[in-house]
Scaffold this motif. Structure first.
Motif, PDB file in Angstrom:
ATOM      1  N   LEU A  12     -14.102  45.032 -64.916  1.00 44.94           N
ATOM      2  CA  LEU A  12     -13.480  45.512 -63.692  1.00 44.94           C
ATOM      3  C   LEU A  12     -14.610  45.803 -62.721  1.00 44.94           C
ATOM      4  O   LEU A  12     -15.387  46.733 -62.921  1.00 44.94           O
ATOM      5  N   LEU A  13     -14.748  44.975 -61.681  1.00 43.80           N
ATOM      6  CA  LEU A  13     -15.859  45.119 -60.748  1.00 43.80           C
ATOM      7  C   LEU A  13     -15.607  46.158 -59.670  1.00 43.80           C
ATOM      8  O   LEU A  13     -16.513  46.888 -59.285  1.00 43.80           O
ATOM      9  N   ALA A  14     -14.385  46.198 -59.153  1.00 45.61           N
ATOM     10  CA  ALA A  14     -14.092  47.116 -58.055  1.00 45.61           C
ATOM     11  C   ALA A  14     -12.601  47.367 -57.973  1.00 45.61           C
ATOM     12  O   ALA A  14     -11.799  46.525 -58.376  1.00 45.61           O
ATOM     13  N   MET A  15     -12.264  48.538 -57.431  1.00 44.51           N
ATOM     14  CA  MET A  15     -10.870  48.860 -57.128  1.00 44.51           C
ATOM     15  C   MET A  15     -10.820  49.488 -55.761  1.00 44.51           C
ATOM     16  O   MET A  15     -11.748  50.183 -55.349  1.00 44.51           O
ATOM     17  N   GLU A  16      -9.738  49.236 -55.064  1.00 41.82           N
ATOM     18  CA  GLU A  16      -9.555  49.815 -53.743  1.00 41.82           C
ATOM     19  C   GLU A  16      -8.135  50.299 -53.605  1.00 41.82           C
ATOM     20  O   GLU A  16      -7.210  49.710 -54.091  1.00 41.82           O
ATOM     21  N   ALA A  76       1.015  40.931 -61.067  1.00 37.98           N
ATOM     22  CA  ALA A  76      -0.221  41.017 -60.287  1.00 37.98           C
ATOM     23  C   ALA A  76      -0.232  39.830 -59.318  1.00 37.98           C
ATOM     24  O   ALA A  76      -0.082  38.698 -59.740  1.00 37.98           O
ATOM     25  N   ASN A  77      -0.399  40.121 -58.051  1.00 36.55           N
ATOM     26  CA  ASN A  77      -0.430  39.077 -57.035  1.00 36.55           C
ATOM     27  C   ASN A  77      -1.882  38.674 -56.786  1.00 36.55           C
ATOM     28  O   ASN A  77      -2.692  39.494 -56.364  1.00 36.55           O
ATOM     29  N   ILE A  78      -2.220  37.432 -57.057  1.00 36.79           N
ATOM     30  CA  ILE A  78      -3.592  36.967 -56.926  1.00 36.79           C
ATOM     31  C   ILE A  78      -3.915  36.739 -55.458  1.00 36.79           C
ATOM     32  O   ILE A  78      -3.213  36.017 -54.753  1.00 36.79           O
ATOM     33  N   LEU A  79      -5.005  37.361 -55.008  1.00 39.15           N
ATOM     34  CA  LEU A  79      -5.465  37.216 -53.629  1.00 39.15           C
ATOM     35  C   LEU A  79      -6.564  36.162 -53.514  1.00 39.15           C
ATOM     36  O   LEU A  79      -6.554  35.367 -52.584  1.00 39.15           O
ATOM     37  N   THR A 128     -13.950  35.071 -61.069  1.00 37.27           N
ATOM     38  CA  THR A 128     -13.718  36.351 -60.408  1.00 37.27           C
ATOM     39  C   THR A 128     -12.372  36.267 -59.706  1.00 37.27           C
ATOM     40  O   THR A 128     -12.142  35.337 -58.926  1.00 37.27           O
ATOM     41  N   ILE A 129     -11.497  37.214 -60.007  1.00 43.00           N
ATOM     42  CA  ILE A 129     -10.165  37.240 -59.409  1.00 43.00           C
ATOM     43  C   ILE A 129      -9.971  38.585 -58.723  1.00 43.00           C
ATOM     44  O   ILE A 129     -10.208  39.636 -59.328  1.00 43.00           O
ATOM     45  N   THR A 130      -9.530  38.531 -57.479  1.00 39.87           N
ATOM     46  CA  THR A 130      -9.116  39.738 -56.771  1.00 39.87           C
ATOM     47  C   THR A 130      -7.604  39.709 -56.708  1.00 39.87           C
ATOM     48  O   THR A 130      -7.014  38.682 -56.367  1.00 39.87           O
ATOM     49  N   LEU A 131      -6.997  40.828 -57.073  1.00 31.62           N
ATOM     50  CA  LEU A 131      -5.540  40.851 -57.118  1.00 31.62           C
ATOM     51  C   LEU A 131      -4.965  42.095 -56.468  1.00 31.62           C
ATOM     52  O   LEU A 131      -5.620  43.121 -56.363  1.00 31.62           O
ATOM     53  N   ASP A 132      -3.731  41.951 -56.031  1.00 32.42           N
ATOM     54  CA  ASP A 132      -2.943  43.051 -55.485  1.00 32.42           C
ATOM     55  C   ASP A 132      -2.160  43.638 -56.653  1.00 32.42           C
ATOM     56  O   ASP A 132      -1.411  42.929 -57.319  1.00 32.42           O
ATOM     57  N   ALA A 160      -7.822  45.087 -56.920  1.00 34.99           N
ATOM     58  CA  ALA A 160      -8.870  45.151 -57.938  1.00 34.99           C
ATOM     59  C   ALA A 160      -9.553  43.793 -58.016  1.00 34.99           C
ATOM     60  O   ALA A 160      -8.918  42.762 -57.808  1.00 34.99           O
ATOM     61  N   THR A 161     -10.832  43.824 -58.306  1.00 34.29           N
ATOM     62  CA  THR A 161     -11.583  42.607 -58.548  1.00 34.29           C
ATOM     63  C   THR A 161     -12.066  42.645 -59.988  1.00 34.29           C
ATOM     64  O   THR A 161     -12.685  43.615 -60.417  1.00 34.29           O
ATOM     65  N   ILE A 162     -11.725  41.580 -60.720  1.00 37.31           N
ATOM     66  CA  ILE A 162     -12.039  41.494 -62.147  1.00 37.31           C
ATOM     67  C   ILE A 162     -12.846  40.228 -62.380  1.00 37.31           C
ATOM     68  O   ILE A 162     -12.542  39.171 -61.828  1.00 37.31           O
ATOM     69  N   GLU A 163     -13.885  40.345 -63.208  1.00 37.60           N
ATOM     70  CA  GLU A 163     -14.707  39.185 -63.573  1.00 37.60           C
ATOM     71  C   GLU A 163     -14.464  38.853 -65.035  1.00 37.60           C
ATOM     72  O   GLU A 163     -14.440  39.742 -65.889  1.00 37.60           O
ATOM     73  N   PHE A 164     -14.263  37.571 -65.299  1.00 32.90           N
ATOM     74  CA  PHE A 164     -13.995  37.084 -66.650  1.00 32.90           C
ATOM     75  C   PHE A 164     -15.075  36.093 -67.057  1.00 32.90           C
ATOM     76  O   PHE A 164     -15.437  35.233 -66.262  1.00 32.90           O
ATOM     77  N   SER A 165     -15.554  36.193 -68.275  1.00 33.19           N
ATOM     78  CA  SER A 165     -16.391  35.158 -68.871  1.00 33.19           C
ATOM     79  C   SER A 165     -15.540  34.493 -69.941  1.00 33.19           C
ATOM     80  O   SER A 165     -15.053  35.158 -70.863  1.00 33.19           O
ATOM     81  N   LEU A 166     -15.339  33.176 -69.785  1.00 31.35           N
ATOM     82  CA  LEU A 166     -14.426  32.443 -70.648  1.00 31.35           C
ATOM     83  C   LEU A 166     -15.116  31.256 -71.288  1.00 31.35           C
ATOM     84  O   LEU A 166     -15.985  30.636 -70.673  1.00 31.35           O
ATOM     85  N   GLU A 167     -14.716  30.940 -72.508  1.00 30.10           N
ATOM     86  CA  GLU A 167     -15.158  29.692 -73.110  1.00 30.10           C
ATOM     87  C   GLU A 167     -14.617  28.561 -72.244  1.00 30.10           C
ATOM     88  O   GLU A 167     -13.492  28.630 -71.744  1.00 30.10           O
ATOM     89  N   HIS A 168     -15.408  27.538 -72.069  1.00 28.65           N
ATOM     90  CA  HIS A 168     -14.984  26.414 -71.227  1.00 28.65           C
ATOM     91  C   HIS A 168     -14.094  25.482 -72.048  1.00 28.65           C
ATOM     92  O   HIS A 168     -14.515  24.456 -72.550  1.00 28.65           O
ATOM     93  N   ILE A 169     -12.828  25.905 -72.188  1.00 24.07           N
ATOM     94  CA  ILE A 169     -11.833  25.154 -72.952  1.00 24.07           C
ATOM     95  C   ILE A 169     -10.590  25.037 -72.078  1.00 24.07           C
ATOM     96  O   ILE A 169     -10.159  26.014 -71.456  1.00 24.07           O
ATOM     97  N   SER A 170     -10.026  23.865 -72.041  1.00 27.04           N
ATOM     98  CA  SER A 170      -8.841  23.605 -71.229  1.00 27.04           C
ATOM     99  C   SER A 170      -7.716  24.581 -71.560  1.00 27.04           C
ATOM    100  O   SER A 170      -7.392  24.812 -72.724  1.00 27.04           O
ATOM    101  N   GLY A 171      -7.125  25.185 -70.523  1.00 22.17           N
ATOM    102  CA  GLY A 171      -5.945  26.024 -70.682  1.00 22.17           C
ATOM    103  C   GLY A 171      -6.185  27.516 -70.686  1.00 22.17           C
ATOM    104  O   GLY A 171      -5.246  28.285 -70.501  1.00 22.17           O
ATOM    105  N   ILE A 172      -7.424  27.983 -70.879  1.00 23.55           N
ATOM    106  CA  ILE A 172      -7.649  29.429 -70.970  1.00 23.55           C
ATOM    107  C   ILE A 172      -7.405  30.120 -69.635  1.00 23.55           C
ATOM    108  O   ILE A 172      -6.801  31.197 -69.587  1.00 23.55           O
ATOM    109  N   LEU A 173      -7.823  29.514 -68.527  1.00 18.89           N
ATOM    110  CA  LEU A 173      -7.563  30.126 -67.222  1.00 18.89           C
ATOM    111  C   LEU A 173      -6.055  30.185 -66.964  1.00 18.89           C
ATOM    112  O   LEU A 173      -5.539  31.191 -66.461  1.00 18.89           O
TER     113      LEU A 173
END
Length: 146
Positions: A142-146, A94-97, A112-116, A69-82
């Motif tokens: 959720l942008l895409a799933m395969e 979830a295994n990050i690709l 944008t994170i694509t994960l297994d 799956a590919t997921i897009e996040f919009s986050l406040e630019h604050i240290s630690g949120i990612l």
């Protein structure tokens, strides 16, 4: 809380609009469309149809087991949120690709994170909902799933 249920349905029995929404999404992802207006024009659908279904229809790419799956996040630019999001992904197995991050603009970073998902114990929709509940997370798509 209502549980989302995914169905795999042959596109031959669905209204054509669903296939056209998937086409518009592919045009946007591939860069063959300059924006939503261009994508819906090329797919021959209305903007309202695109926005109504874009978060609900995906191309299964011939795979019955959705493992990526590919997921897009919009986050406040604050240290630690990612880091908090990565912790959630790790806890849910979830295994990050891939991870891609834009330079923050107007104090908002897009990641944008694509994960297994093959080892996950929860559905992708529950994972997305968990992340949406975090403070400083402005939007999750959720942008895409395969």
């Amino acid at each position: 809380m209502e549980t989302k249920k995914l169905l795999l349905v042959d596109s031959e029995v669905l209204p054509e609009v669903f296939s056209k929404v998937v086409m518009a999404k592919q045009l946007l992802i591939s860069g063959k469309a300059k924006g939503v207006s261009d994508a819906v024009k090329k797919a021959n659908i209305s903007r309202s149809s695109y926005y109504k279904y874009k978060d609900y229809v995906f191309n299964a790419s011939g795979s019955v087991n959705g493992n990526k799956a590919t997921i897009e996040f919009s986050l406040e630019h604050i240290s630690g949120i990612l880091s908090e999001i990565l912790d959630i992904l790790a806890k849910e197995k979830a295994n990050i690709l891939t991870i891609n991050q834009t330079i923050p603009i107007n104090n908002v970073a897009t990641i944008t994170i694509t994960l297994d998902m093959s080892q996950m114990d929860i559905t992708i929709h529950k994972l997305v909902d968990k992340i949406k509940d975090k403070s400083r997370v402005l939007e999750v798509k959720l942008l895409a799933m395969e």
